[in-house]
Design a protein around this motif. Structure first.
Motif, PDB file in Angstrom:
ATOM      1  N   UNK A 579      67.163 -12.861  42.055  1.00  0.00           N
ATOM      2  CA  UNK A 579      66.964 -11.730  41.153  1.00  0.00           C
ATOM      3  C   UNK A 579      66.386 -12.205  39.822  1.00  0.00           C
ATOM      4  N   UNK A 580      65.376 -11.489  39.363  1.00  0.00           N
ATOM      5  CA  UNK A 580      64.748 -11.786  38.075  1.00  0.00           C
ATOM      6  C   UNK A 580      65.242 -10.801  37.028  1.00  0.00           C
ATOM      7  N   UNK A 581      65.467 -11.300  35.830  1.00  0.00           N
ATOM      8  CA  UNK A 581      66.045 -10.474  34.767  1.00  0.00           C
ATOM      9  C   UNK A 581      65.131  -9.303  34.395  1.00  0.00           C
ATOM     10  N   UNK A 582      63.864  -9.589  34.135  1.00  0.00           N
ATOM     11  CA  UNK A 582      62.943  -8.535  33.719  1.00  0.00           C
ATOM     12  C   UNK A 582      62.687  -7.535  34.827  1.00  0.00           C
ATOM     13  N   UNK A 583      62.626  -8.014  36.060  1.00  0.00           N
ATOM     14  CA  UNK A 583      62.383  -7.121  37.199  1.00  0.00           C
ATOM     15  C   UNK A 583      63.596  -6.259  37.509  1.00  0.00           C
ATOM     16  N   UNK A 584      64.766  -6.677  37.009  1.00  0.00           N
ATOM     17  CA  UNK A 584      65.997  -5.934  37.290  1.00  0.00           C
ATOM     18  C   UNK A 584      66.326  -4.936  36.184  1.00  0.00           C
ATOM     19  N   UNK A 585      65.399  -4.722  35.266  1.00  0.00           N
ATOM     20  CA  UNK A 585      65.621  -3.754  34.189  1.00  0.00           C
ATOM     21  C   UNK A 585      65.893  -4.384  32.849  1.00  0.00           C
ATOM     22  N   UNK A 586      65.732  -5.682  32.764  1.00  0.00           N
ATOM     23  CA  UNK A 586      65.976  -6.351  31.501  1.00  0.00           C
ATOM     24  C   UNK A 586      64.814  -6.225  30.538  1.00  0.00           C
ATOM     25  N   UNK A 587      65.093  -6.444  29.265  1.00  0.00           N
ATOM     26  CA  UNK A 587      64.064  -6.484  28.233  1.00  0.00           C
ATOM     27  C   UNK A 587      64.486  -7.484  27.180  1.00  0.00           C
ATOM     28  N   UNK A 588      63.724  -7.582  26.092  1.00  0.00           N
ATOM     29  CA  UNK A 588      64.015  -8.600  25.080  1.00  0.00           C
ATOM     30  C   UNK A 588      65.366  -8.361  24.411  1.00  0.00           C
ATOM     31  N   UNK A 589      65.727  -7.096  24.185  1.00  0.00           N
ATOM     32  CA  UNK A 589      67.049  -6.784  23.625  1.00  0.00           C
ATOM     33  C   UNK A 589      68.150  -7.334  24.512  1.00  0.00           C
ATOM     34  N   UNK A 610      67.186 -19.016  26.698  1.00  0.00           N
ATOM     35  CA  UNK A 610      66.526 -17.721  26.580  1.00  0.00           C
ATOM     36  C   UNK A 610      65.253 -17.668  27.424  1.00  0.00           C
ATOM     37  N   UNK A 611      64.481 -18.732  27.391  1.00  0.00           N
ATOM     38  CA  UNK A 611      63.238 -18.733  28.161  1.00  0.00           C
ATOM     39  C   UNK A 611      63.517 -18.752  29.661  1.00  0.00           C
ATOM     40  N   UNK A 612      64.603 -19.408  30.071  1.00  0.00           N
ATOM     41  CA  UNK A 612      65.003 -19.398  31.486  1.00  0.00           C
ATOM     42  C   UNK A 612      65.397 -17.981  31.902  1.00  0.00           C
ATOM     43  N   UNK A 613      66.138 -17.279  31.029  1.00  0.00           N
ATOM     44  CA  UNK A 613      66.543 -15.904  31.326  1.00  0.00           C
ATOM     45  C   UNK A 613      65.322 -15.025  31.537  1.00  0.00           C
TER      46      UNK A 613
END
Length: 1109
Positions: A579-589, A610-613
């Motif tokens: 699972x990828x953070x950004x693809x799962x609904x994540x954003x910079x906040x 942070x860059x890994x996340x």
């Protein structure tokens, strides 16, 4: 005997021998000068200077250049005038160099032609100077005019001292009893060069060095190192560091060859080692221990101190000498290099003592804990050790004093100095059986747990341990002993502490062990303690007690945090490993939220997390955390999912997309056919090209330039060395509150916001608008904006009609920027491409490929047209869109999320990274000027004005720096700052938002002017503007993430109007005339009219709207 006479003696014998070699290390052949060439070039320069310089008093000439093939000739030419040379580092903070030049009251300075533009831009606000029309061999001669008060005072004070001493000397000549022997700085052939100390312990001191002081150093080292015409010496030191004098003149007085390489190569250990020891076979190397450690232990052993190395002599000095255990570990078996410990201070330039490490000790296989002695005085040098009462001692501890009959220098404004003067060094030693052993600087001697401790001894012990590449110990705030360590692979903290306990008494065990990637050092190659203190401060802000019992619990907690932050259902099923953070609904906040929760969970900061996340799978995030939290356990989960995107091979079918074309509004022309226009973007940034802002357009402008335009009208900086201040948002009297029911508006003159038009983009609009107003027809003004739908749009500002749209290869969070000619817009994309589109049609003109998503917005140098942009691939790029090529590419040490900022004076480009680095870069070359580690990620974009550069940090601080990298102040809020700063037209106030729901206004001194409480977090950048209907008052437009738009009076923070959009807002507002443009997460871009409080103004605005539609 003088330095130039030593060179002439050698040149007469070795005229055809190679004296200097300059290798740019760029696959081009090196350049060589013979002794004959060097001497002839020096003679020509001497004649040039004698022709154009009118010396009065002390003869000193500044030299501002980078090391190159002509450097020895230039120095020799100045010396032959005769005059002393005063080196000015082109890359040094101008404030420091200006202080040096003023303190010396320099009248003349030679500037390398390649540095002319930089010199003028860096110093024209700080210095008064004339330019001679004549030039000489790549040099331009400047004459400095000290017309300001400070310069006049220096000269008057010097003249007063001179007259006083002249009277004293005339009286003493008549009395043998009163007469004493002095050295006089004003004698024609006295001085060789002028330097300044680093200033790390106070105000930098000016040091004027006579020939009589330095020549004995040169002569003794020639004998000591057995220099011959076959030797090759490396110029390792910058000209501003006095060991460079030894390197240059030991070489040129011996018939040997001097190797010079660019400063950019010196910071690349592998490349430098190859150049020195493989290509040019350097035989003599002088360096500080810190600089030498930069090679790394493996490279030192395999190349520098290998069995087959050409290096005959290694002289280490300027800092505490490495322990013998470390030194021996660096040497490959069979190495024959002679290793010397050299010691000295700038105030008695250059070296004072030497000690050659015996071969027997170096070759011994037994462990040696003996310290290395300072050794023996160099020729003409007197070394004394004095106790606290000032008495010379033969045994015990005391402070070193250095001097000698002619080994004296002039400090600051000294005109005469008695022969044999001894200078205190601030260095403490112990004398045992006639041998002197270094204990440390005065501030290295501490009392801890009731016992005396030398922290440099702790450092030597730690450095001798396995798994330790290099380290340094500091006494933080005089209360904590901190060990900073650059580890080798697989370092375990517990192992280090156990080993230290075996070798150190209990009162010497460090309180903290902080792992860092590399030791920070100054331009002179010494440890930068202030930078270490900042690193530790960030470290302790993050540290808390670890509550985890094992890695299984870590995995469970990470899954829970992932679901919580991303608002996923709490079902028993685990999150898929890939699972990828950004693809799962994540954003910079949410990435910052997750980062803080993880670091809170594990109780320590995790470098690079942070860059890994943002780029990797949950499994990779977990494994990255494991390496920090449980480094001594094997990783049981395998990194099977290499999900980080690379875009070096992008499918062109994905990037071209489709284009909706309409009739061109602006005829397309290229750089040589420029269009006059004004461009507005977030943060009140205005770019006005080929037009007069206030006259030709004939309107009441709503904004003023806070960057490019205002900096062309530069003013003198008020302070060269501002004190660092810390502010905090505590004053309740400055707070404007908003009730839960919404703000109450009173009075008939309050503004009203009304939707003029809205345009559907298909998906969320997080990018900020770019508004371009042509000078010839402002009614054809255009709004350029992109969205998550991959769609880039051009919308008519007045009517909201879509002029064109282009589908790009990924979602767009980058805000567009306009080219110098006005005929292109530049925008970054999630697919890793930077798109250059024709502004009149949206047709693709060029794409440039990076290796990861481009969320950064571009900026442009109006003098060159070069576009600058950052990428998630951790690089910054300079793009020439007209030649369709990359000018330079810079590794930034972290993901570049925010947008770069350009300063014209000085000519610097600023980038910020999610790794917490703020970088100042030379826009022309891409070379780093300075960097500052903020410790926490920087989502905020830097904003520069005439004097300062400001940026927000997720630790809640707004940080302010000079353009030379010196932190001036920081202002603390109570939550992360994503909002970028915005300055007022006068550059007296700075506005920004914070996650604590406040909009802030600070003075340029870092003092809170007011703060206004909104109803949600403030991510967007405010926009300062002038509204004509309100008697030329200035206002501020801002947005909170709950969709509310706020109009405030900029001086007081008083609320003028509020309007709520039907969606979240991460886009920043832009205001032109009486229109506010902004994007919203309900998929629309909005244009709202700012209507005045009286009906006449409202009618006028509505009439204008109808006419334009």
């Amino acid at each position: 005997m003088t330095l130039q006479e030593l060179v002439h003696q050698a040149a007469s014998t070795y005229s055809d021998k190679i004296a200097v070699c300059f290798d740019e290390c760029n696959n081009q052949p090196p350049v060589y000068y013979t002794y004959k060439t060097v001497v002839n070039a020096a003679l020509e320069l001497s004649n040039f200077l004698l022709l154009h310089c009118d010396f009065q008093g002390i003869r000193e000439i500044g030299l501002c250049c980078h090391p190159g093939i002509n450097l020895p000739s230039w120095i020799l030419g100045i010396l032959q005038v005769p005059a002393a040379y005063a080196p000015i580092d082109p890359d040094s903070p101008p404030a420091l160099s200006t202080y040096f030049m003023k303190k010396c009251a320099l009248k003349y300075i030679l500037v390398e032609k390649q540095q002319i533009n930089k010199f003028k831009s860096s110093y024209e606000t700080l210095l008064n100077f004339d330019t001679f029309t004549v030039e000489h061999n790549n040099l331009v001669l400047f004459r400095l005019n000290w017309k300001n008060v400070e310069g006049s005072l220096i000269l008057k004070d010097r003249k007063k001292k001179y007259e006083k001493e002249k009277m004293t000397n005339s009286r003493s000549e008549n009395s043998n009893e009163e007469k004493s022997e002095h050295m006089d700085v004003r004698l024609k052939h006295c001085l060789a060069y002028v330097l300044h100390t680093s200033g790390t312990t106070g105000t930098p001191k000016i040091v004027r060095v006579p020939h009589a002081c330095i020549v004995p150093n040169i002569q003794h080292f020639r004998v000591l190192f057995e220099i011959t015409q076959e030797d090759v010496l490396f110029l390792a030191s910058p000209l501003t560091f006095d060991p460079s004098v030894v390197e240059i003149f030991v070489t040129l007085s011996s018939g040997a060859s001097l190797l010079i390489v660019p400063a950019s190569v010196k910071v690349l250990p592998s490349k430098l080692a190859a150049v020195l020891f493989s290509h040019h076979r350097v035989t003599i190397l002088q360096a500080t221990p810190t600089l030498f450690r930069r090679f790394g232990s493996q490279l030192i052993k395999s190349a520098v101190l290998s069995a087959s190395t050409p290096l005959r002599v290694l002289a280490l000095g300027g800092e505490a000498f490495p322990s013998l255990t470390v030194l021996k570990s660096w040497r490959e078996e069979g190495n024959k290099t002679q290793i010397f410990n050299v010691y000295g201070i700038t105030e008695v330039s250059s070296w004072a003592t030497f000690y050659r490490i015996p071969e027997k000790i170096l070759n011994s296989t037994s462990k040696c804990e003996l310290p290395v002695q300072l050794g023996f005085p160099l020729h003409g040098t007197v070394v004394e050790v004095r106790d606290t009462n000032g008495f010379t001692i033969q045994e015990g501890n005391g402070q070193v004093f250095l001097g000698g009959r002619n080994r004296i220098c002039f400090l600051d404004d000294e005109m005469t100095v008695p022969l044999g003067t001894m200078r205190a060094t601030g260095d403490f030693v112990t004398v045992k059986d006639g041998e002197i052993f270094f204990l440390g600087r005065e501030d290295s001697q501490i009392k801890r747990h009731g016992k005396r401790l030398n922290i440099e001894f702790v450092q030597q012990v730690a450095e001798g341990l396995q798994q330790v590449e290099s380290c340094v110990v500091t006494w933080y705030n005089q209360e904590k002993l901190i060990l900073f360590m650059v580890p080798e692979k697989n370092l375990v903290k517990d192992y280090i502490f156990k080993e230290l306990q075996k070798h150190l008494p209990s009162h010497a065990i460090p309180d903290e062990l902080v792992l860092i990637d590399s030791l920070p050092f100054t331009s002179h190659g010494k440890i930068d303690v202030s930078e270490l203190n900042k690193i530790y401060l960030n470290y302790i802000n993050l540290k808390s007690d670890c509550k985890l019992s094992g890695k299984e619990e870590l995995w469970e907690n990470l899954q829970h945090l992932w679901k919580c932050v991303l608002s996923l259902s709490e079902d028993p099923l685990k999150v898929p490993d890939d699972s990828l953070f950004l693809s799962s609904g994540g954003d910079s906040f949410k990435s910052i939220w997750l980062l803080n929760e993880i670091e809170k969970l594990v109780g320590t900061s995790i470098p690079g997390l942070l860059e890994i996340i943002l780029s990797s799978s949950i499994l990779e995030i977990y494994n990255h955390i494991l390496q920090t939290v449980f480094p001594d356990e094997d990783l049981t989960l395998i990194k099977n999912f290499a999900t980080k995107r690379k875009f070096s091979n992008v499918n062109q079918e994905e990037t071209n997309g489709k284009s909706l074309h309409q009739k061109s509004v602006i005829p397309l022309s290229y750089d040589n056919e420029r269009t006059a226009f004004i461009a507005l973007s977030r943060g009140s940034q205005i770019l006005s090209l080929n037009t007069a802002l206030n006259t030709k357009l004939g309107h009441c402008p709503s904004v003023y330039s806070n960057d490019l335009i205002s900096q062309t009208n530069s003013k003198h900086m008020k302070s060269l060395n501002p004190s660092v201040l810390t502010g905090e948002s505590k004053d309740p009297s400055c707070v404007a509150e908003v009730s839960e029911e919404g703000p109450l508006l009173t009075g008939t003159e309050k503004m009203e916001l009304r939707v003029r038009w809205r345009s559907d983009t298909g998906k969320c609009v997080d990018a900020s608008p770019l508004v371009v107003i042509p000078a010839v027809d402002k009614s054809s003004a255009t709004v350029y904006i992109g969205s998550h739908s991959h769609r880039m749009m051009a919308v008519d500002l007045y009517s909201g009609k879509v002029k064109w749209e282009q589908i790009l290869g990924g979602r767009i969070e980058s805000s567009a920027y306009v080219s110098k000619c006005g005929n292109f817009i530049v925008v970054g994309c999630y697919n890793g491409l930077v798109y250059v589109l024709k502004s009149n049609s949206g047709e693709e003109y060029w794409t440039f490929t990076t290796e990861d998503a481009v969320k950064s917005s571009a900026t442009m140098d109006p003098t060159t047209g070069v576009i600058y942009i950052g990428s998630h691939d951790q690089h910054a790029y300079a793009l020439d869109i007209y030649k369709k090529k990359c000018v330079w590419k810079l590794k930034c040490g972290g993901t570049v999320f925010s947008s770069p900022c350009l300063s014209l004076l000085p000519h610097h480009l600023y980038f910020a990274t999610l790794g917490g680095l703020l970088l100042a870069v030379n826009p022309a070359t891409g070379n780093r000027v300075w960097k500052h580690s903020c410790g926490k990620p920087l989502f905020s974009s830097p904003q520069c004005c005439l004097q300062y550069i400001c940026i927000g940090c997720v630790d809640g601080n707004l940080l302010c720096f000079t353009h030379f990298g010196e932190q001036v102040w920081q202002f603390s809020t109570r939550a992360p700052i994503f909002s970028s700063p915005c300055t007022s037209a006068s550059e007296q106030e700075i506005f920004f938002g914070s996650h604590d729901c406040f909009i802030y206004c600070c003075s340029m001194n870092g003092h809170l002017q007011w703060k206004f409480e909104t109803t949600s977090r403030v991510y967007a950048t405010p926009f300062a503007f002038h509204y004509c209907n309100y008697s030329n008052e200035m206002f501020l437009a801002a947005a909170s993430t709950d969709g509310k738009l706020w109009i405030l009076e900029s001086k007081s923070g008083q609320l003028q109007s509020v309007y709520e959009l039907p969606g979240e807002v991460f886009s920043s507002p832009v205001v032109w005339e009486s229109m506010l443009i902004i994007g919203c997460r309900n998929n629309y871009v909005y244009c709202l009219d700012l209507l005045g409080g009286n009906k006449n103004n409202q009618v006028q605005s509505l009439l204008e709207y109808i006419l334009n539609v």
